[in-house]
Design a protein around this motif. Structure first.
Motif, PDB file in Angstrom:
ATOM      1  N   ASN A  48       0.626  -1.319   0.197  1.00 45.75           N
ATOM      2  CA  ASN A  48      -0.460   0.227  -0.228  1.00 45.75           C
ATOM      3  C   ASN A  48       0.645   1.038   0.661  1.00 45.75           C
ATOM      4  O   ASN A  48       2.030   1.336   0.134  1.00 45.75           O
ATOM      5  CB  ASN A  48      -1.225  -0.324   1.656  1.00 45.75           C
ATOM      6  CG  ASN A  48      -0.651  -0.269   2.143  1.00 45.75           C
ATOM      7  OD1 ASN A  48       1.080   0.641   2.878  1.00 45.75           O
ATOM      8  ND2 ASN A  48      -0.696  -0.080   3.242  1.00 45.75           N
ATOM      9  N   ARG A  49      -0.090   2.221  -0.452  1.00 44.85           N
ATOM     10  CA  ARG A  49       1.216   3.957  -0.451  1.00 44.85           C
ATOM     11  C   ARG A  49       1.566   3.861   0.853  1.00 44.85           C
ATOM     12  O   ARG A  49       3.098   4.619   0.943  1.00 44.85           O
ATOM     13  CB  ARG A  49      -0.172   4.683  -0.810  1.00 44.85           C
ATOM     14  CG  ARG A  49       0.532   5.939  -1.025  1.00 44.85           C
ATOM     15  CD  ARG A  49       1.750   6.083  -2.671  1.00 44.85           C
ATOM     16  NE  ARG A  49       2.241   6.580  -2.510  1.00 44.85           N
ATOM     17  CZ  ARG A  49       3.322   7.477  -3.463  1.00 44.85           C
ATOM     18  NH1 ARG A  49       3.121   6.581  -4.363  1.00 44.85           N
ATOM     19  NH2 ARG A  49       3.998   8.357  -3.408  1.00 44.85           N
ATOM     20  N   GLU A  50       1.470   3.811   1.184  1.00 48.18           N
ATOM     21  CA  GLU A  50       1.819   4.180   3.375  1.00 48.18           C
ATOM     22  C   GLU A  50       2.984   3.283   3.476  1.00 48.18           C
ATOM     23  O   GLU A  50       3.903   3.860   3.750  1.00 48.18           O
ATOM     24  CB  GLU A  50       0.770   3.420   4.115  1.00 48.18           C
ATOM     25  CG  GLU A  50       1.307   4.109   5.959  1.00 48.18           C
ATOM     26  CD  GLU A  50       0.433   3.577   7.269  1.00 48.18           C
ATOM     27  OE1 GLU A  50       1.154   3.923   8.386  1.00 48.18           O
ATOM     28  OE2 GLU A  50      -0.696   3.715   6.905  1.00 48.18           O
ATOM     29  N   GLU A  51       3.218   2.019   3.447  1.00 46.56           N
ATOM     30  CA  GLU A  51       4.123   0.886   3.160  1.00 46.56           C
ATOM     31  C   GLU A  51       5.255   1.479   1.913  1.00 46.56           C
ATOM     32  O   GLU A  51       6.335   1.378   2.883  1.00 46.56           O
ATOM     33  CB  GLU A  51       4.018  -0.467   3.039  1.00 46.56           C
ATOM     34  CG  GLU A  51       4.633  -1.354   3.260  1.00 46.56           C
ATOM     35  CD  GLU A  51       4.296  -2.561   3.389  1.00 46.56           C
ATOM     36  OE1 GLU A  51       5.669  -3.253   3.613  1.00 46.56           O
ATOM     37  OE2 GLU A  51       2.970  -3.224   3.233  1.00 46.56           O
ATOM     38  N   PHE A  52       5.005   2.044   1.033  1.00 45.08           N
ATOM     39  CA  PHE A  52       6.415   2.770   0.029  1.00 45.08           C
ATOM     40  C   PHE A  52       6.047   3.741   0.369  1.00 45.08           C
ATOM     41  O   PHE A  52       7.669   3.947   0.226  1.00 45.08           O
ATOM     42  CB  PHE A  52       5.220   2.284  -1.060  1.00 45.08           C
ATOM     43  CG  PHE A  52       5.821   3.337  -2.432  1.00 45.08           C
ATOM     44  CD1 PHE A  52       6.919   2.260  -2.833  1.00 45.08           C
ATOM     45  CD2 PHE A  52       6.256   4.832  -2.467  1.00 45.08           C
ATOM     46  CE1 PHE A  52       7.730   3.068  -4.358  1.00 45.08           C
ATOM     47  CE2 PHE A  52       6.497   5.000  -3.941  1.00 45.08           C
ATOM     48  CZ  PHE A  52       7.524   4.592  -4.813  1.00 45.08           C
ATOM     49  N   ASP A  53       5.568   4.612   1.316  1.00 44.72           N
ATOM     50  CA  ASP A  53       6.608   6.033   2.201  1.00 44.72           C
ATOM     51  C   ASP A  53       7.294   5.533   2.508  1.00 44.72           C
ATOM     52  O   ASP A  53       8.300   6.228   2.813  1.00 44.72           O
ATOM     53  CB  ASP A  53       4.792   7.100   2.211  1.00 44.72           C
ATOM     54  CG  ASP A  53       4.403   7.528   0.435  1.00 44.72           C
ATOM     55  OD1 ASP A  53       4.869   7.205  -0.160  1.00 44.72           O
ATOM     56  OD2 ASP A  53       3.391   8.096   0.919  1.00 44.72           O
ATOM     57  N   VAL A  54       7.184   4.902   3.269  1.00 43.02           N
ATOM     58  CA  VAL A  54       7.977   4.599   4.939  1.00 43.02           C
ATOM     59  C   VAL A  54       9.810   3.807   4.249  1.00 43.02           C
ATOM     60  O   VAL A  54      10.768   4.277   5.525  1.00 43.02           O
ATOM     61  CB  VAL A  54       7.109   3.645   5.802  1.00 43.02           C
ATOM     62  CG1 VAL A  54       7.972   3.016   6.543  1.00 43.02           C
ATOM     63  CG2 VAL A  54       6.070   3.802   6.849  1.00 43.02           C
ATOM     64  N   GLN A  55       9.468   3.420   3.935  1.00 40.28           N
ATOM     65  CA  GLN A  55      10.531   2.622   2.380  1.00 40.28           C
ATOM     66  C   GLN A  55      11.102   3.468   1.731  1.00 40.28           C
ATOM     67  O   GLN A  55      12.268   3.221   2.090  1.00 40.28           O
ATOM     68  CB  GLN A  55      10.123   1.229   1.753  1.00 40.28           C
ATOM     69  CG  GLN A  55       8.831   0.730   2.712  1.00 40.28           C
ATOM     70  CD  GLN A  55      10.649  -0.570   3.459  1.00 40.28           C
ATOM     71  OE1 GLN A  55      11.931  -0.675   3.930  1.00 40.28           O
ATOM     72  NE2 GLN A  55      10.016  -0.730   4.838  1.00 40.28           N
ATOM     73  N   THR A  56      10.443   4.388   1.746  1.00 41.62           N
ATOM     74  CA  THR A  56      11.168   5.379   0.609  1.00 41.62           C
ATOM     75  C   THR A  56      11.819   6.251   1.398  1.00 41.62           C
ATOM     76  O   THR A  56      13.044   6.641   1.318  1.00 41.62           O
ATOM     77  CB  THR A  56      10.232   6.624  -0.160  1.00 41.62           C
ATOM     78  OG1 THR A  56       9.483   5.546  -1.361  1.00 41.62           O
ATOM     79  CG2 THR A  56      10.476   7.301  -0.791  1.00 41.62           C
ATOM     80  N   GLN A  57      11.548   6.281   2.309  1.00 45.47           N
ATOM     81  CA  GLN A  57      12.053   7.362   3.706  1.00 45.47           C
ATOM     82  C   GLN A  57      13.096   6.546   4.166  1.00 45.47           C
ATOM     83  O   GLN A  57      13.919   7.334   4.105  1.00 45.47           O
ATOM     84  CB  GLN A  57      10.915   7.733   4.669  1.00 45.47           C
ATOM     85  CG  GLN A  57      10.010   9.026   4.850  1.00 45.47           C
ATOM     86  CD  GLN A  57      10.796  10.673   3.940  1.00 45.47           C
ATOM     87  OE1 GLN A  57      11.424  10.463   4.414  1.00 45.47           O
ATOM     88  NE2 GLN A  57      10.171  10.571   2.734  1.00 45.47           N
TER      89      GLN A  57
END
Length: 95
Positions: A48-57
């Motif tokens: 999901n988008r939230e998990e993707f954003d966390v991994q990007t950070q």
């Protein structure tokens, strides 16, 4: 994991876009659509988008740390070559 609410919403949209004759089968069609969507999306191994954003950070922080470590290594290597004893080359003294 895919949000179940999103799958339900997508299944409902697919169900509503079907011809009226098929829609009359009711909840069974929508339930089957939901099951097929869930199975296919799970098979695709999406995040999901939230998990993707966390991994990007996490990746950005890791890159920043790597840049700092590379700079420190370059500084240490520079100091090591500056303070290393110079090689003395002896030549034979012709007598």
């Amino acid at each position: 994991m895919i949000d179940p609410k999103k799958i339900e919403q997508l299944a409902r949209q697919v169900h509503e876009s079907m011809p009226k004759g098929i829609r009359e089968f009711g909840d069974d069609v929508e339930k089957k659509i939901r099951q097929v969507l869930q199975a296919q999306l799970t098979r695709m191994d999406l995040v999901n988008r939230e998990e993707f954003d966390v991994q990007t950070q996490v990746l950005l922080r890791t890159r920043e740390k790597l840049a700092v470590l590379e700079q420190r290594l370059a500084t240490l290597e520079s100091r090591a070559t500056d303070t290393a004893p110079k090689a003395v080359i002896k030549t034979e003294d012709p007598q």
